[in-house]
Design an enzyme around this catalytic site. Structure first.
Site, PDB file in Angstrom:
ATOM      1  CG  ASP A 167      -2.136   1.230   1.269  1.00 23.21           C
ATOM      2  OD1 ASP A 167      -2.445   1.846   0.080  1.00 23.21           O
ATOM      3  OD2 ASP A 167      -2.056   1.905   2.222  1.00 23.21           O
ATOM      4  CD  GLU A 419      -0.303  -5.372   7.480  1.00 24.84           C
ATOM      5  OE1 GLU A 419      -1.050  -5.881   6.069  1.00 24.84           O
ATOM      6  OE2 GLU A 419      -0.698  -4.876   8.401  1.00 24.84           O
ATOM      7  CE1 TYR A 475      -4.249   0.395  10.127  1.00 29.03           C
ATOM      8  CE2 TYR A 475      -4.163  -1.822   9.737  1.00 29.03           C
ATOM      9  CZ  TYR A 475      -3.573  -0.392  10.045  1.00 29.03           C
ATOM     10  OH  TYR A 475      -2.218  -0.301   9.475  1.00 29.03           O
ATOM     11  CD  GLU A 513       0.836  -1.044   9.794  1.00 27.47           C
ATOM     12  OE1 GLU A 513      -0.078  -0.960   9.050  1.00 27.47           O
ATOM     13  OE2 GLU A 513       2.137  -1.232   8.590  1.00 27.47           O
ATOM     14  CD1 TRP A 558      -1.129   3.072   8.136  1.00 29.24           C
ATOM     15  CD2 TRP A 558       1.022   2.648   8.573  1.00 29.24           C
ATOM     16  NE1 TRP A 558      -0.992   2.998   7.169  1.00 29.24           N
ATOM     17  CE2 TRP A 558       1.048   2.280   7.162  1.00 29.24           C
ATOM     18  CE3 TRP A 558       2.155   2.025   9.192  1.00 29.24           C
ATOM     19  CZ2 TRP A 558       2.110   2.164   6.296  1.00 29.24           C
ATOM     20  CZ3 TRP A 558       3.471   1.927   8.384  1.00 29.24           C
ATOM     21  CH2 TRP A 558       3.420   1.961   7.006  1.00 29.24           C
TER      22      TRP A 558
END
Ligand code: BDP
Length: 608
Positions: A167, A419, A475, A513, A558
């Site tokens: 990303d 990741e 997240y 993150e 993040w």
């Protein structure tokens, strides 16, 4: 052995800065190699290109900005006749993602990987006391074997396009400085230090590699330039009484001067500023100089307007000022090794750095951040080519990274992947080899980690036990149950954390993150996702969870700043999870962090 020492002048060393405008051209049909471009680019096709910089964001047309394939740079450099008899080294701080270098038409180097330095020794091809032509063929294509990983799409007209499995925008070019480094024929090639403490004194084991059997002396000077210790021999110990230690956000740097002597004659000299400190993981604590520390900080990017990922000392400086202002003490070099000047600034400012290699995108998807949250599994490591070529590239990059950064006080851990897919059996032997190699290469045996994606959960992840520090990218409340579903997100988050707790790993956990995309200036009462109010609510929920687990020893949000990504339905001119905008101004939530981080004690939640 190729020297990774940072270029510095000394009584025996000279540097020629080669930054500036170079000639540049694209080579979409890869015809340059067959058409002798190594002897000079076709003037009709070239334009001027600043070095260091990413080439992409200068262009006003999309084909050029998105260009994927081979592209070439050319310049010339004058080598004075008085340097005949010395080693002339052409050093690229990086060339993204791969390069073939020609000097005066002769191939002098090839290099794979876009974020670490390499050097070509050009003694044999130099035109002394004259100009020397330097031509570089670069390539920015992504594949399963490149670090970072991705794919390259070919349109029906033959044009190529980068499809990252990660990303951030696939910026490329000569993104960091290029220099000639002139060294003596008998030279200091490398040195390594490892510190331990004995009461108020420090003991530094050192090892110097040279390419001669001449005598080695090591002198240590304090910040007032007093000689405080000395040793001789290629290997040995340096004891400093009442050592002034390098502490978190309170750095102290000694100067280590290495001398290569022929009797009384100086043959080579190299100096570096070294912070003396120890790093250790003990139980769930991260210890610096035997004192526990709670990490507060960021995942970052090298990313700014116009320059892209090009080295920009002014932006680097601003970033450090903002990190100090907000009360941070650490960052991760997500998702690739950063410029050496950044590591030097971190040494000087006393920041703790998790030094990450460009092993990102090892989860085969353009939107892995989304898909991992939905529980999707993809196998990455089961491909033969990953177990052979990718692993070989990964290991080579790791060797270069540790060779480059091993002496930095700021580096407190190595992050060996971001990741990756961790749920298939084929991941396990790959991880084992990479983690063992890091341990073997690092003279300081620092903790190793990797940043774990959402679906690397306690029940599914097969690789977390390799990590000395468990690093979670989570997240909940963004990719997973965002908006009004936040209360459910919190329940799920707590459920996962409870599962980790039950494993009694007795290791520190940090969040590498967590974050929510936020458009600066968008205000909404009540909040909606993407508003500044939502970013604050989301982050307060994260803090509540972090604060209720004793083994959580750090939080790196993040991201430090908004940054450029590939365009797509998930991104509005880039990733907007920044606490600062891309222009390095605060969003409202920056003040929330400032308040929290300034009030958390350095040893927050310590057990020792
Ligand atoms: C994670 C990645 C990071 C992304 C982030 C995000 O590690 O590179 O930018 O999520 O989605 O998947 O914002």
């Amino acid at each position: 052995m190729e020297s990774m020492l940072y270029p510095r002048t000394s009584r025996t060393r000279r540097i020629v800065d080669m930054n500036g405008l170079w000639k540049f051209c694209f080579d979409p049909k890869s015809e340059g190699m067959n058409n002798d471009w190594k002897n000079g680019l076709d003037p009709k096709r070239t334009i001027e290109m600043p070095v260091p910089a990413s080439f992409n964001d200068f262009f006003t047309d999309k084909e050029s900005r998105e260009y994927t394939g081979d592209f070439w740079y050319e310049t010339s450099v004058f080598v004075p006749g008085e340097w005949e008899g010395k080693n002339i080294n052409l050093r690229f701080d990086c060339a993204t993602h791969r390069a073939i270098v020609f000097v005066n038409g002769e191939k002098v180097a090839t290099h794979e990987g876009g974020f670490l330095p390499f050097t070509a020794r050009i003694n044999d091809v130099v035109n002394w006391n004259g100009y020397n032509q330097v031509v570089v063929c670069l390539n920015n294509e992504l594949s399963h074997t490149s670090l970072p990983a991705g794919s390259t799409k070919v349109f029906s007209d033959g044009t190529k396009m980068s499809k990252p499995f990660f990303d951030f925008y696939n910026y490329a070019g000569l993104q960091r400085p290029v220099r000639l480094v002139v060294t003596p024929k008998d030279e200091i090639v490398d040195f390594a230090v490892n510190h331990s403490l004995e009461g108020a004194n420090s003991i530094t084991e050192y090892e110097v590699s040279t390419d001669s059997d001449k005598k080695v002396l090591v002198q240590v000077y304090d910040e007032d330039k007093n000689l405080v210790a000395e040793a001789s021999g290629k290997k040995g110990e340096i004891k400093i009484s009442d050592a002034h230690l390098w502490e978190v956000r309170n750095a102290y740097l000694y100067t280590f001067r290495i001398l290569l002597m022929d009797q009384e004659t100086l043959v080579d000299e190299y100096e570096e500023e070294i912070g003396i400190r120890t790093v250790e993981v003990k139980g769930t604590d991260i210890l610096i100089n035997n004192k526990p520390v709670y990490l507060k900080g960021f995942g970052k990017h090298e990313d700014s307007e116009i320059n892209g990922r090009g080295f920009n000392l002014a932006v680097v400086k601003r970033d450090f000022e903002l990190m100090k202002w907000i009360g941070a003490n650490s960052f991760r070099t997500s998702h690739y090794p950063y410029a050496e000047e950044i590591m030097q600034m971190a040494d000087r400012e006393g920041f703790l750095v998790i030094d990450e290699i460009a092993a990102v995108g090892f989860f085969e998807s353009l939107m892995n951040f989304m898909e991992a949250s939905t529980g999707k599994k993809t196998e990455f490591f089961s491909r033969d080519i990953v177990q052979t070529e990718t692993k070989a590239n990964h290991k080579a990059a790791l060797k270069e990274l540790i060779a480059r950064d091993k002496n930095h006080a700021c580096v407190i851990a190595w992050s060996l992947m971001n990741e990756p897919e961790t749920t298939s059996d084929s991941a396990v032997p790959y991880f084992k080899e990479i983690f063992e190699l890091a341990r073997e290469l690092d003279p300081q045996k620092r903790p190793r980690t990797f940043a774990m994606v959402m679906n690397s959960t306690p029940d599914a992840c097969k690789c977390y036990s390799f990590s000395d520090i468990i690093s979670l990218n989570r997240y909940y409340g963004w990719y997973n149950r965002g908006g009004y579903e936040m209360k459910e997100a919190k329940e799920l988050f707590i459920k996962e954390m409870d599962q980790w707790k039950e494993l009694h790993l007795n290791k520190p956990f940090i969040f590498t993150e967590f974050g929510a995309d936020t458009m600066a200036g968008v205000h909404k009462l009540p909040s909606v996702m993407w508003s500044e109010e939502y970013q604050e609510e989301y982050l307060n929920m994260q803090f509540e969870v972090f604060d209720s687990y004793d083994f959580v020893k750090g939080e790196q949000v993040w991201n430090f700043a908004d940054f450029q990504t590939t365009e797509g339905i998930m991104r509005v001119n880039g990733n907007k999870k920044g606490i600062f905008t891309r222009n390095r101004q605060p969003k409202a939530v920056a003040y929330v962090f400032k308040k929290r981080w300034e009030s958390l004690p350095q040893n927050y939640k310590s057990i020792s």
